[in-house]
Scaffold this motif. Sequence first.
Motif, PDB file in Angstrom:
ATOM      1  N   VAL A 111       0.834  -1.202   0.000  1.00 57.66           N
ATOM      2  CA  VAL A 111       0.000   0.000   0.000  1.00 57.66           C
ATOM      3  C   VAL A 111       0.871   1.256   0.000  1.00 57.66           C
ATOM      4  O   VAL A 111       0.595   2.227  -0.715  1.00 57.66           O
ATOM      5  N   ILE A 112       1.935   1.236   0.795  1.00 57.94           N
ATOM      6  CA  ILE A 112       2.855   2.383   0.847  1.00 57.94           C
ATOM      7  C   ILE A 112       3.549   2.569  -0.490  1.00 57.94           C
ATOM      8  O   ILE A 112       3.678   3.690  -0.998  1.00 57.94           O
ATOM      9  N   ILE A 113       3.984   1.457  -1.093  1.00 63.77           N
ATOM     10  CA  ILE A 113       4.665   1.537  -2.388  1.00 63.77           C
ATOM     11  C   ILE A 113       3.722   2.078  -3.453  1.00 63.77           C
ATOM     12  O   ILE A 113       4.071   2.965  -4.234  1.00 63.77           O
ATOM     13  N   GLY A 114       2.491   1.555  -3.471  1.00 62.30           N
ATOM     14  CA  GLY A 114       1.514   2.007  -4.452  1.00 62.30           C
ATOM     15  C   GLY A 114       1.184   3.477  -4.302  1.00 62.30           C
ATOM     16  O   GLY A 114       1.123   4.221  -5.297  1.00 62.30           O
ATOM     17  N   ALA A 115       0.977   3.926  -3.059  1.00 68.84           N
ATOM     18  CA  ALA A 115       0.670   5.341  -2.821  1.00 68.84           C
ATOM     19  C   ALA A 115       1.850   6.230  -3.212  1.00 68.84           C
ATOM     20  O   ALA A 115       1.662   7.320  -3.775  1.00 68.84           O
ATOM     21  N   SER A 116       3.061   5.764  -2.956  1.00 66.41           N
ATOM     22  CA  SER A 116       4.255   6.542  -3.309  1.00 66.41           C
ATOM     23  C   SER A 116       4.369   6.708  -4.818  1.00 66.41           C
ATOM     24  O   SER A 116       4.661   7.803  -5.328  1.00 66.41           O
ATOM     25  N   PHE A 117       4.133   5.613  -5.549  1.00 67.77           N
ATOM     26  CA  PHE A 117       4.176   5.700  -7.007  1.00 67.77           C
ATOM     27  C   PHE A 117       3.084   6.619  -7.538  1.00 67.77           C
ATOM     28  O   PHE A 117       3.307   7.388  -8.482  1.00 67.77           O
ATOM     29  N   LEU A 118       1.908   6.544  -6.943  1.00 70.48           N
ATOM     30  CA  LEU A 118       0.797   7.404  -7.374  1.00 70.48           C
ATOM     31  C   LEU A 118       1.156   8.873  -7.211  1.00 70.48           C
ATOM     32  O   LEU A 118       0.939   9.692  -8.126  1.00 70.48           O
ATOM     33  N   ILE A 119       1.722   9.229  -6.068  1.00 75.08           N
ATOM     34  CA  ILE A 119       2.126  10.620  -5.824  1.00 75.08           C
ATOM     35  C   ILE A 119       3.210  11.042  -6.801  1.00 75.08           C
ATOM     36  O   ILE A 119       3.173  12.143  -7.375  1.00 75.08           O
ATOM     37  N   MET A 120       4.187  10.153  -7.037  1.00 73.06           N
ATOM     38  CA  MET A 120       5.298  10.489  -7.927  1.00 73.06           C
ATOM     39  C   MET A 120       4.811  10.695  -9.358  1.00 73.06           C
ATOM     40  O   MET A 120       5.181  11.677 -10.025  1.00 73.06           O
ATOM     41  N   PHE A 121       3.965   9.779  -9.858  1.00 77.78           N
ATOM     42  CA  PHE A 121       3.462   9.910 -11.233  1.00 77.78           C
ATOM     43  C   PHE A 121       2.607  11.159 -11.385  1.00 77.78           C
ATOM     44  O   PHE A 121       2.625  11.806 -12.444  1.00 77.78           O
ATOM     45  N   THR A 122       1.852  11.501 -10.350  1.00 76.33           N
ATOM     46  CA  THR A 122       1.020  12.703 -10.402  1.00 76.33           C
ATOM     47  C   THR A 122       1.887  13.958 -10.464  1.00 76.33           C
ATOM     48  O   THR A 122       1.605  14.899 -11.220  1.00 76.33           O
ATOM     49  N   ILE A 123       2.974  13.973  -9.690  1.00 78.66           N
ATOM     50  CA  ILE A 123       3.856  15.150  -9.643  1.00 78.66           C
ATOM     51  C   ILE A 123       4.589  15.349 -10.968  1.00 78.66           C
ATOM     52  O   ILE A 123       4.681  16.470 -11.486  1.00 78.66           O
ATOM     53  N   ILE A 124       5.121  14.251 -11.527  1.00 81.72           N
ATOM     54  CA  ILE A 124       5.932  14.395 -12.747  1.00 81.72           C
ATOM     55  C   ILE A 124       5.084  14.372 -14.017  1.00 81.72           C
ATOM     56  O   ILE A 124       5.613  14.563 -15.117  1.00 81.72           O
ATOM     57  N   GLY A 125       3.787  14.152 -13.873  1.00 76.30           N
ATOM     58  CA  GLY A 125       2.885  14.276 -15.004  1.00 76.30           C
ATOM     59  C   GLY A 125       2.733  13.048 -15.880  1.00 76.30           C
ATOM     60  O   GLY A 125       2.325  13.174 -17.045  1.00 76.30           O
ATOM     61  N   ILE A 126       3.027  11.876 -15.359  1.00 82.36           N
ATOM     62  CA  ILE A 126       2.824  10.641 -16.121  1.00 82.36           C
ATOM     63  C   ILE A 126       1.368  10.204 -15.981  1.00 82.36           C
ATOM     64  O   ILE A 126       0.862  10.039 -14.873  1.00 82.36           O
ATOM     65  N   LYS A 127       0.692  10.016 -17.108  1.00 80.76           N
ATOM     66  CA  LYS A 127      -0.711   9.623 -17.091  1.00 80.76           C
ATOM     67  C   LYS A 127      -0.856   8.202 -16.586  1.00 80.76           C
ATOM     68  O   LYS A 127      -0.102   7.309 -16.987  1.00 80.76           O
ATOM     69  N   LEU A 128      -1.824   8.010 -15.685  1.00 86.17           N
ATOM     70  CA  LEU A 128      -2.043   6.677 -15.125  1.00 86.17           C
ATOM     71  C   LEU A 128      -2.605   5.752 -16.191  1.00 86.17           C
ATOM     72  O   LEU A 128      -3.577   6.071 -16.865  1.00 86.17           O
ATOM     73  N   GLY A 129      -1.978   4.596 -16.339  1.00 88.03           N
ATOM     74  CA  GLY A 129      -2.387   3.639 -17.361  1.00 88.03           C
ATOM     75  C   GLY A 129      -1.286   2.634 -17.597  1.00 88.03           C
ATOM     76  O   GLY A 129      -0.613   2.201 -16.655  1.00 88.03           O
ATOM     77  N   PHE A 130      -1.081   2.274 -18.857  1.00 85.97           N
ATOM     78  CA  PHE A 130      -0.101   1.249 -19.197  1.00 85.97           C
ATOM     79  C   PHE A 130       1.298   1.614 -18.713  1.00 85.97           C
ATOM     80  O   PHE A 130       1.981   0.805 -18.085  1.00 85.97           O
ATOM     81  N   THR A 131       1.738   2.836 -18.995  1.00 86.45           N
ATOM     82  CA  THR A 131       3.097   3.249 -18.651  1.00 86.45           C
ATOM     83  C   THR A 131       3.324   3.249 -17.143  1.00 86.45           C
ATOM     84  O   THR A 131       4.351   2.746 -16.660  1.00 86.45           O
ATOM     85  N   SER A 132       2.384   3.789 -16.384  1.00 90.15           N
ATOM     86  CA  SER A 132       2.537   3.858 -14.930  1.00 90.15           C
ATOM     87  C   SER A 132       2.563   2.461 -14.301  1.00 90.15           C
ATOM     88  O   SER A 132       3.352   2.188 -13.395  1.00 90.15           O
ATOM     89  N   VAL A 133       1.706   1.571 -14.801  1.00 87.93           N
ATOM     90  CA  VAL A 133       1.686   0.197 -14.274  1.00 87.93           C
ATOM     91  C   VAL A 133       2.992  -0.508 -14.610  1.00 87.93           C
ATOM     92  O   VAL A 133       3.589  -1.191 -13.763  1.00 87.93           O
TER      93      VAL A 133
END
Length: 268
Positions: A111-133
């Motif tokens: 859960v911590i890892i997932g939340a950390s990645f979510l925050i990081m992708f949101t900050i750097i502007g990576i759209k959630l989807g294939f690339t983020s997964v």
Amino acid sequence: MNRKSKFASIYLIIVFFILYAPILYLMYYSFNSGGTMRNFEGFTLEWYSEVFQDTRLIIIALNTLIIALLSAAISTILGVIGALAITYVKRLRYKNTLQTLNNVLIVSPDVIIGASFLIMFTIIGIKLGFTSVLLSHIAFSVPIVVIMVLPKLQEMRSSLIDAARDLGATNWDILSKVILPYITPGIFAGFFMALTYSLDDFAVTFFVTGNGFSTLSVEIYSRARQGISLEINALSTLIFLVTLVLVIGYYFVNQRNARPQAAGVRKP
């Protein structure tokens, strides 16, 4: 058989029963024509037929497989490079620090890892989807590969490399013809572990997946929330069987790689 070995055998049977009973229960009712998980009314393959007729589910299954194969392949390459880098660090203090940092992602809650990645992708502007997964799966798979490869590198004798240098081998020759063949079992183990972790992951994927893209674990969770459907049982059974085939495949590959080494040890 003494009392201790009997107790150990009974304990293992109980543990494996607790682990596998829910899976077997789920698989059993995936063939139930009654449509519920209470009374088994008759044998049917209807739910498996529905799985293969569900176009959305097939696309999601292909997405999951592509993510798993890509992340496993890329993380295996990066993991081997990382294990080599850790091995060639000369100061023990720095080496231990690198190994500890490598283990952080493994012992940290998903859960911590997932939340950390979510925050990081949101900050750097990576759209959630294939690339983020894909990036997330690579990130949590690399430490697994490193752990699988490091023991093989540590048990390799330095005399093998010294002998290769004495024979005029270049650094590339040493890497490609001495080191990589020796650590091949660890590379295969890391690849299969990364593949199964990617196929089974839910917590991290749930955070970093976006609208229009999903994996099987997230899709099963979404459908289970809507109510009990034996199509989920059938899908889960298929996933379990695929994972089982991967584990068996890894076992036979490991055994095949172990035979030449055992023959070399027995040779006078």
